[in-house]
Scaffold this motif. Structure first.
Motif, PDB file in Angstrom:
ATOM      1  N   PHE A 153     -10.387  11.617 -22.718  1.00 42.15           N
ATOM      2  CA  PHE A 153      -9.186  11.523 -21.976  1.00 42.15           C
ATOM      3  C   PHE A 153      -8.556  10.065 -22.044  1.00 42.15           C
ATOM      4  O   PHE A 153      -9.325   9.086 -22.330  1.00 42.15           O
ATOM      5  N   CYS A 154      -7.186   9.973 -22.003  1.00 40.32           N
ATOM      6  CA  CYS A 154      -6.487   8.715 -22.331  1.00 40.32           C
ATOM      7  C   CYS A 154      -7.040   7.749 -21.077  1.00 40.32           C
ATOM      8  O   CYS A 154      -6.526   8.260 -19.864  1.00 40.32           O
ATOM      9  N   SER A 155      -7.290   6.578 -21.241  1.00 38.75           N
ATOM     10  CA  SER A 155      -7.475   5.773 -19.955  1.00 38.75           C
ATOM     11  C   SER A 155      -6.329   5.227 -19.307  1.00 38.75           C
ATOM     12  O   SER A 155      -6.201   4.808 -18.297  1.00 38.75           O
ATOM     13  N   TYR A 156      -5.107   5.479 -19.891  1.00 42.37           N
ATOM     14  CA  TYR A 156      -3.707   5.027 -19.425  1.00 42.37           C
ATOM     15  C   TYR A 156      -3.121   6.065 -18.790  1.00 42.37           C
ATOM     16  O   TYR A 156      -2.490   5.980 -17.578  1.00 42.37           O
ATOM     17  N   CYS A 157      -3.137   7.280 -19.280  1.00 38.41           N
ATOM     18  CA  CYS A 157      -2.240   8.256 -18.510  1.00 38.41           C
ATOM     19  C   CYS A 157      -3.202   9.723 -18.259  1.00 38.41           C
ATOM     20  O   CYS A 157      -2.666  10.628 -17.482  1.00 38.41           O
ATOM     21  N   GLY A 158      -4.208   9.766 -18.525  1.00 37.98           N
ATOM     22  CA  GLY A 158      -5.299  10.745 -18.197  1.00 37.98           C
ATOM     23  C   GLY A 158      -5.223  11.957 -19.114  1.00 37.98           C
ATOM     24  O   GLY A 158      -5.870  12.773 -18.659  1.00 37.98           O
ATOM     25  N   VAL A 188      -5.826   8.739 -30.597  1.00 38.40           N
ATOM     26  CA  VAL A 188      -4.696   8.730 -29.992  1.00 38.40           C
ATOM     27  C   VAL A 188      -3.975   9.527 -29.139  1.00 38.40           C
ATOM     28  O   VAL A 188      -4.279  10.682 -29.153  1.00 38.40           O
ATOM     29  N   CYS A 189      -3.371   9.089 -27.971  1.00 40.97           N
ATOM     30  CA  CYS A 189      -3.041   9.860 -27.047  1.00 40.97           C
ATOM     31  C   CYS A 189      -1.437  10.576 -27.394  1.00 40.97           C
ATOM     32  O   CYS A 189      -0.512   9.873 -27.593  1.00 40.97           O
ATOM     33  N   GLY A 190      -1.529  11.859 -27.443  1.00 40.80           N
ATOM     34  CA  GLY A 190      -0.274  12.499 -27.782  1.00 40.80           C
ATOM     35  C   GLY A 190       0.776  12.430 -26.553  1.00 40.80           C
ATOM     36  O   GLY A 190       2.222  12.651 -27.143  1.00 40.80           O
ATOM     37  N   THR A 191       0.452  12.088 -25.448  1.00 46.60           N
ATOM     38  CA  THR A 191       1.445  11.871 -24.291  1.00 46.60           C
ATOM     39  C   THR A 191       2.027  10.443 -24.345  1.00 46.60           C
ATOM     40  O   THR A 191       3.299  10.382 -24.307  1.00 46.60           O
ATOM     41  N   CYS A 192       1.161   9.300 -24.276  1.00 46.68           N
ATOM     42  CA  CYS A 192       1.722   8.102 -24.042  1.00 46.68           C
ATOM     43  C   CYS A 192       1.739   7.367 -25.190  1.00 46.68           C
ATOM     44  O   CYS A 192       2.323   6.079 -25.370  1.00 46.68           O
ATOM     45  N   GLY A 193       0.942   7.853 -26.278  1.00 41.30           N
ATOM     46  CA  GLY A 193       1.139   7.225 -27.722  1.00 41.30           C
ATOM     47  C   GLY A 193      -0.095   6.091 -27.704  1.00 41.30           C
ATOM     48  O   GLY A 193       0.029   5.275 -28.672  1.00 41.30           O
TER      49      GLY A 193
END
Ligand SMILES: [Zn+2]
Length: 165
Positions: free
Chosen positions: A6-11, A26-31
């Motif tokens: 999971f992304c540490s920034y947006c989860g 890479v996070c597909g939500t926040c980049g």
């Protein structure tokens, strides 16, 4: 290297993408791009007045039972030199003083992935030899009768130490 889920920034769940010509998480939500970095490791070569080298015997994997120079990961909040002296103290009981930089090298480990090993030359300024932390024995060895070391990075640093002596 362990992959994050999971992304540490947006989860949100992480995916993969090619960034700067290399596949990365890479996070597909926040980049947010997750770069993988080698872990910093500090190591110390210290000799006594007879020119014998201080080694500790590893009580833990990796390389359990083998001898090595005091070594361990640098942590946040300390310099690489402080990490070297902390590991020296924890594993061998010796208080040291850094007197020079011997070697910096990249290494690939089975257990921890990629590391950068920084090896210093140090002198004893106090303390008493006693194994501790993840070491189960400590001793000084003549250069001509050193056991095989647990880590190839340390064999390389040893060659530089001997060449510089
Ligand atoms: Zn994100």
């Amino acid at each position: 290297m362990k992959e994050k889920v999971f992304c540490s920034y947006c989860g949100n769940r992480l995916g993969k993408g090619v960034i700067d010509g290399k596949e990365r998480q890479v996070c597909g939500t926040c980049g947010q791009v997750y770069y993988e970095n080698p872990l910093p490791v500090a190591s110390v070569i210290l000799s006594n007045e007879k020119g014998e080298l201080l080694l500790v015997r590893r009580a833990q994997e990796p390389a359990k039972g083998m001898w090595c120079f005091p070594i361990g990961f640098a942590e946040c909040g300390e310099s690489i030199e402080e990490a070297a002296l902390r590991e020296l103290k924890e594993e061998s009981g010796v208080d040291g003083l850094i007197v020079g930089l011997l070697d910096v090298c990249s290494d690939q480990t089975g257990t921890y992935g990629e590391v950068v090993v920084v090896t210093f030359r140090a002198e004893k300024v106090g303390g008493a030899e006693a194994a501790g932390d993840d070491a189960c024995d400590v001793g000084y060895f003549p250069v001509a009768r050193l056991p095989r070391l647990a880590f190839s990075s340390q064999e390389r640093a040893l060659e530089k130490f001997l060449a510089s002596d």
